[in-house]
Design a protein around this motif. Structure first.
Motif, mmCIF file in Angstrom:
data_model
loop_
_atom_site.group_PDB
_atom_site.id
_atom_site.type_symbol
_atom_site.label_atom_id
_atom_site.label_comp_id
_atom_site.label_asym_id
_atom_site.label_seq_id
_atom_site.Cartn_x
_atom_site.Cartn_y
_atom_site.Cartn_z
ATOM 1 N N ASP A 1 38.879 44.562 31.681
ATOM 2 C CA ASP A 1 38.829 43.887 30.393
ATOM 3 C C ASP A 1 37.498 44.144 29.702
ATOM 4 N N GLU A 2 36.410 44.149 30.475
ATOM 5 C CA GLU A 2 35.097 44.401 29.894
ATOM 6 C C GLU A 2 35.007 45.826 29.357
ATOM 7 N N LYS A 3 35.634 46.779 30.033
ATOM 8 C CA LYS A 3 35.649 48.156 29.538
ATOM 9 C C LYS A 3 36.400 48.235 28.216
ATOM 10 N N LYS A 4 37.503 47.506 28.109
ATOM 11 C CA LYS A 4 38.269 47.494 26.862
ATOM 12 C C LYS A 4 37.422 46.938 25.726
ATOM 13 N N ILE A 5 36.669 45.888 26.006
ATOM 14 C CA ILE A 5 35.807 45.278 24.985
ATOM 15 C C ILE A 5 34.715 46.259 24.573
ATOM 16 N N GLN A 6 34.128 46.958 25.545
ATOM 17 C CA GLN A 6 33.088 47.938 25.223
ATOM 18 C C GLN A 6 33.655 49.071 24.378
ATOM 19 N N LYS A 7 34.832 49.562 24.723
ATOM 20 C CA LYS A 7 35.450 50.634 23.933
ATOM 21 C C LYS A 7 35.687 50.172 22.500
ATOM 22 N N MET A 8 36.180 48.939 22.351
ATOM 23 C CA MET A 8 36.425 48.408 21.013
ATOM 24 C C MET A 8 35.108 48.284 20.241
ATOM 25 N N TYR A 9 34.058 47.840 20.909
ATOM 26 C CA TYR A 9 32.753 47.711 20.263
ATOM 27 C C TYR A 9 32.276 49.065 19.759
ATOM 28 N N PHE A 10 32.379 50.107 20.590
ATOM 29 C CA PHE A 10 31.931 51.436 20.187
ATOM 30 C C PHE A 10 32.784 51.999 19.049
ATOM 31 N N LYS A 11 34.081 51.718 19.050
ATOM 32 C CA LYS A 11 34.938 52.170 17.959
ATOM 33 C C LYS A 11 34.526 51.517 16.646
ATOM 34 N N VAL A 12 34.316 50.204 16.691
ATOM 35 C CA VAL A 12 33.915 49.480 15.481
ATOM 36 C C VAL A 12 32.549 49.954 15.005
ATOM 37 N N ALA A 13 31.616 50.140 15.936
ATOM 38 C CA ALA A 13 30.281 50.635 15.569
ATOM 39 C C ALA A 13 30.380 52.035 14.964
ATOM 40 N N GLY A 14 31.228 52.882 15.527
ATOM 41 C CA GLY A 14 31.407 54.234 14.993
ATOM 42 C C GLY A 14 31.995 54.212 13.598
ATOM 43 N N ILE A 15 32.994 53.383 13.395
ATOM 44 C CA ILE A 15 33.608 53.272 12.064
ATOM 45 C C ILE A 15 32.592 52.772 11.047
ATOM 46 N N MET A 16 31.799 51.779 11.427
ATOM 47 C CA MET A 16 30.764 51.257 10.513
ATOM 48 C C MET A 16 29.736 52.337 10.180
ATOM 49 N N LEU A 17 29.368 53.140 11.168
ATOM 50 C CA LEU A 17 28.405 54.224 10.953
ATOM 51 C C LEU A 17 28.979 55.256 9.989
ATOM 52 N N ILE A 18 30.238 55.618 10.179
ATOM 53 C CA ILE A 18 30.885 56.584 9.289
ATOM 54 C C ILE A 18 30.964 56.037 7.864
ATOM 55 N N ILE A 19 31.290 54.767 7.719
ATOM 56 C CA ILE A 19 31.355 54.151 6.387
ATOM 57 C C ILE A 19 29.983 54.164 5.736
ATOM 58 N N MET A 20 28.945 53.864 6.497
ATOM 59 C CA MET A 20 27.587 53.875 5.936
ATOM 60 C C MET A 20 27.183 55.279 5.500
ATOM 61 N N ILE A 21 27.492 56.275 6.319
ATOM 62 C CA ILE A 21 27.142 57.657 5.970
ATOM 63 C C ILE A 21 27.909 58.092 4.722
ATOM 64 N N LEU A 22 29.196 57.778 4.645
ATOM 65 C CA LEU A 22 29.983 58.124 3.459
ATOM 66 C C LEU A 22 29.453 57.419 2.215
ATOM 67 N N THR A 23 29.055 56.183 2.357
ATOM 68 C CA THR A 23 28.492 55.440 1.219
ATOM 69 C C THR A 23 27.204 56.085 0.734
ATOM 70 N N ILE A 24 26.348 56.474 1.660
ATOM 71 C CA ILE A 24 25.079 57.122 1.292
ATOM 72 C C ILE A 24 25.346 58.469 0.618
ATOM 73 N N LEU A 25 26.284 59.249 1.174
ATOM 74 C CA LEU A 25 26.619 60.548 0.588
ATOM 75 C C LEU A 25 27.215 60.398 -0.807
ATOM 76 N N LEU A 26 28.141 59.460 -0.972
ATOM 77 C CA LEU A 26 28.731 59.233 -2.296
ATOM 78 C C LEU A 26 27.694 58.746 -3.285
ATOM 79 N N ASP A 27 26.807 57.902 -2.861
ATOM 80 C CA ASP A 27 25.747 57.385 -3.742
ATOM 81 C C ASP A 27 24.830 58.504 -4.195
ATOM 82 N N SER A 28 24.472 59.421 -3.265
ATOM 83 C CA SER A 28 23.569 60.536 -3.628
ATOM 84 C C SER A 28 24.288 61.537 -4.528
ATOM 85 N N LEU A 29 25.595 61.727 -4.374
ATOM 86 C CA LEU A 29 26.342 62.665 -5.226
ATOM 87 C C LEU A 29 26.552 62.120 -6.632
ATOM 88 N N LEU A 30 26.675 60.819 -6.763
ATOM 89 C CA LEU A 30 26.924 60.217 -8.063
ATOM 90 C C LEU A 30 25.651 60.031 -8.872
#
Length: 116
Positions: free
Chosen positions: A86-115
């Motif tokens: 169960d703890e491994k499942k929670i860790q995997k979910m945490y890393f997925k959410v952290a990865g998605i947040m990182l991708i969203i932040m990078i896309l936001t920064i890229l879109l902001d610099s392009l605009l």
């Protein structure tokens, strides 16, 4: 054989704790293997350590087989074991959410610099 038999308390027995997520599967296997047990779920105030079962000493071998065959995590009062799967499942979910947040932040920064 009687399920949830309180007479076990007056025989030579031991206590085992099973996680709530395994309760149905565990009790089903106890019935299949004709293992008498007593579960005092009404007298337990909290279940974070598991649901307490009283099992006769003569059924220890059957109980070990049930745990191994069904991959049920159980523990005694003195030796607490948690389900690390169960703890491994929670860790995997945490890393997925952290990865998605990182991708969203990078896309936001890229879109902001392009605009600009």
């Amino acid at each position: 054989m009687q399920e949830n038999n309180p007479k076990i308390l007056f025989k030579k027995h031991f206590k085992i704790y099973v996680l709530p997520k395994d309760k149905i599967r565990f009790e089903s296997e106890l019935v299949k293997q004709k293992v008498e047990y007593y579960c005092d779920i009404e007298n337990q105030s909290m279940f974070e350590n598991g649901i307490r079962y009283f099992i006769q000493d003569i059924d220890r071998i059957k109980l070990d087989e049930i745990f191994i065959k069904n991959e049920i995590i159980a523990h005694t009062e003195t030796i607490f074991i948690s389900d690390y799967r169960d703890e491994k499942k929670i860790q995997k979910m945490y890393f997925k959410v952290a990865g998605i947040m990182l991708i969203i932040m990078i896309l936001t920064i890229l879109l902001d610099s392009l605009l600009r």
